[in-house]
Design a protein around this motif. Structure first.
Motif, short mmCIF file in Angstrom:
data_model
loop_
_atom_site.label_atom_id
_atom_site.label_comp_id
_atom_site.label_asym_id
_atom_site.label_seq_id
_atom_site.Cartn_x
_atom_site.Cartn_y
_atom_site.Cartn_z
N LYS A 69 32.04 9.96 64.18
CA LYS A 69 31.30 11.22 64.26
C LYS A 69 30.68 11.56 62.91
O LYS A 69 31.17 11.15 61.86
CB LYS A 69 32.23 12.35 64.71
N ILE A 74 28.75 18.18 61.74
CA ILE A 74 29.64 19.06 62.51
C ILE A 74 30.03 20.28 61.67
O ILE A 74 29.99 21.42 62.14
CB ILE A 74 30.89 18.29 62.95
N TYR A 78 29.11 24.45 62.42
CA TYR A 78 30.05 25.56 62.57
C TYR A 78 29.93 26.55 61.41
O TYR A 78 30.19 27.75 61.60
CB TYR A 78 31.47 25.02 62.70
N ALA A 97 37.22 24.18 68.58
CA ALA A 97 36.15 23.31 69.10
C ALA A 97 35.68 22.33 68.03
O ALA A 97 35.38 21.16 68.34
CB ALA A 97 34.98 24.18 69.58
N GLU A 101 35.91 18.10 68.27
CA GLU A 101 34.76 17.20 68.19
C GLU A 101 35.09 15.87 67.52
O GLU A 101 34.33 14.91 67.65
CB GLU A 101 33.60 17.89 67.48
N GLY A 103 37.33 13.97 68.49
CA GLY A 103 37.45 13.10 69.65
C GLY A 103 38.69 12.24 69.72
O GLY A 103 38.73 11.30 70.52
#
Length: 416
Positions: A69, A74, A78, A97, A101, A103
Motif C-alpha cells: 500500500k 493513506i 486521513y 479505517a 487500509e 490490509g
C-alpha cells in the motif's frame, strides 16, 4: 390460547419488572447498549495522534512495503479529513479505517474507551448487562452463533447452549448496523428467536441482568467404546488470564488420560501472557522465534506438567477462525510432533502484534513480527496450518455428540 412466554429465570432484583418487550420501531430508535463515549479530542490532538500512528507504522510495521500500500498517500488522505474537521467519535472511526487500509486483517486501532474494555476483557472481569451469551456474528447468515453461555445467566437458564444460533432479537434481524441488542437496560425483557442444530426456530424470552466473570472453557470426557479415557477442552480465546488456571483445574479433574483434544477452532488468538502458560502444560524447549525488521527473539517454554499433560497423546482442532497465537500454538505443536491436527486449513495469519500508547489514551496494535518455527522452514502466512486429518462442519450444524471433528480426532488417536 397460547401460553405466554416468560423468562426461565428472573433474578430477585428484577422480580417486579414488567415483562413486556419494546416494539421493533421503538427498539430501532432506542439504543440498548450501556453508552460510553470517548473524551473530547481537539483537532491539534487528533493531528498529533495521526502523526504518532504514522511514525509507528513507518518504523515497526513488519512489511517494509506496507503490504503493497501507498502509506504516505493513506496518511495524507486521513490528515485532510482531520483538517476539514472531525468530531471525536468520527475521528476514532477514521483512525480505525486508516489502519484497516494496511490490509493485514490483524493490525487495529483502539479508542480510549476500547482500550479500557480490552483491559477488562484480558483480566477476565466481564461486567455488563445482558443475557450472558458469548457469541460470534455470522455475516453470511445474519445470526449470532453461540460459543458459550455464562454460568448463572439468563441464557443458561433458558437452555441456550453452544452451537445454537440467535436469528432475531425483539423481532429485528441480526445485522451489523443494529449491533448486539441482547445487551440493554437491567431488568428489561428481550425476545430472542433461537435455532438449535437440526431443529425449527423457537421464541425464548430472556431477562437482561448484570453478567460478571470470565469466559468459561468447556472441559469434558469424550464417550468411547474401547474403554479409553479421552479428555476434551474447548479454549475459546487466548485473551483472558483466567483461561490457564481453568485448564489446569480441568486437567487435574481429568486425572491421567489416554488422549486429549484441545479445540482451538474459534480461537482468534490473544496475548502471550495467556498462551505461554498453556503451552507449558504440554511442551517445553525452544519452539521458534519471532522476527521483526531489525531483530528476533526466541519462543522458549519451560514445562509445567499437570497430571500426564506433557506426555498424553494430543490432538489440536483448528479451523478458519483459528488465528494468530491460535495458529502459532497449533503449528509448533504439529511441527515438533507433539500433537496432530484435525479440522480445516487455517487462513495463515501468524503476525504478532505490538501495542503502542498515545497521548489521548488510544492504542495501536500493529503487526510488528512474524513467526518462524524451530522445526521446519514452513511459511504459515502462505500455507496456514494444514491438518493431518481434514474434518470440519460449520459450528451451528452440530452438537458435541455429533461433531465430525471430534470423531476424526478420536480415530486419529487410535481409539473408538
Amino acid at each position: 390460547t397460547p401460553t405466554p412466554l416468560v423468562p426461565a429465570y428472573i433474578p430477585p432484583q428484577c422480580a417486579n419488572a414488567a415483562l413486556a418487550t419494546v416494539a421493533p420501531d421503538v427498539a430501532l430508535a432506542q439504543p440498548t447498549l450501556e453508552a460510553q463515549t470517548n473524551p473530547s479530542v481537539s483537532k491539534s490532538m487528533q493531528l498529533r495522534v495521526l502523526r504518532d500512528v504514522a511514525n509507528v507504522v513507518e518504523e515497526v510495521y513488519v512489511y517494509p512495503d506496507y503490504n503493497g500500500k501507498d502509506w504516505k498517500a493513506i496518511e495524507e488522505q486521513y490528515r485532510s479529513k482531520i483538517e476539514a474537521g472531525l468530531e471525536t467519535e468520527a475521528f476514532y472511526q477514521e483512525m480505525k479505517a486508516m489502519i484497516f487500509e494496511l490490509g493485514d486483517e490483524h493490525s487495529n486501532f483502539l479508542s480510549p474507551v476500547e482500550v479500557e474494555a480490552e483491559a477488562v476483557e484480558l483480566k477476565g472481569e466481564n461486567n455488563y448487562v445482558g443475557v450472558g451469551i458469548y457469541c460470534n456474528y455470522d455475516f453470511e447468515k445474519n445470526s449470532f452463533v453461540v460459543i458459550s453461555t455464562f454460568p448463572g445467566s439468563s441464557a443458561e437458564y433458558a437452555g441456550i447452549q453452544s452451537h445454537d444460533s440467535i436469528l432475531q432479537v425483539d423481532g429485528l434481524p441480526i445485522t451489523e448496523e443494529l449491533g448486539n441488542r441482547l445487551r440493554g437496560p437491567e431488568c428489561s425483557a428481550v425476545l430472542a428467536k433461537v435455532q438449535s442444530p437440526g431443529e425449527a426456530p423457537r421464541d425464548v424470552m430472556l431477562m437482561r441482568y448484570r453478567i460478571q466473570g470470565s469466559i468459561p472453557i468447556e472441559a469434558r470426557l469424550v464417550s468411547t467404546t474401547d474403554g479409553s479415557k479421552i479428555g476434551y477442552i474447548f479454549i475459546p480465546t487466548f485473551f483472558d488470564l483466567t483461561i490457564p488456571p481453568q485448564i489446569e483445574a480441568a486437567l487435574n479433574e481429568f486425572g491421567q488420560l489416554d488422549g486429549l483434544i484441545l479445540d482451538l477452532r474459534l480461537n482468534g488468538g490473544g496475548s502471550s501472557t495467556v498462551t505461554y502458560p498453556i503451552l507449558e502444560f504440554f511442551t517445553d524447549g525452544k519452539l521458534g522465534q519471532f522476527v521483526s525488521r531489525k531483530r528476533s527473539r526466541a519462543l522458549e517454554i519451560e514445562a509445567n506438567p499437570i497430571q500426564n499433560s506433557q506426555t498424553v497423546p494430543l490432538i489440536i482442532m483448528v479451523g478458519e477462525d483459528t488465528v494468530s497465537f491460535g495458529e502459532i500454538f497449533a503449528g509448533v505443536m504439529q511441527d515438533s510432533e507433539r500433537a496432530k491436527i484435525v479440522g480445516e486449513t487455517t487462513l495463515g495469519n501468524v503476525e504478532v502484534l505490538s501495542g503502542y500508547d498515545f497521548d489521548d489514551g488510544s492504542v495501536i496494535w500493529i503487526a510488528a513480527e512474524t513467526f518462524k518455527s524451530a522445526f521446519s522452514d514452513a511459511n504459515w502466512e502462505q500455507t496456514g496450518i494444514v491438518p493431518d486429518a481434514q474434518a470440519f462442519a460449520p459450528w451451528d450444524t452440530f452438537y458435541f455428540d455429533t461433531d465430525p471433528s471430534i470423531k476424526a480426532a478420536v480415530e486419529l488417536l487410535g481409539h473408538q
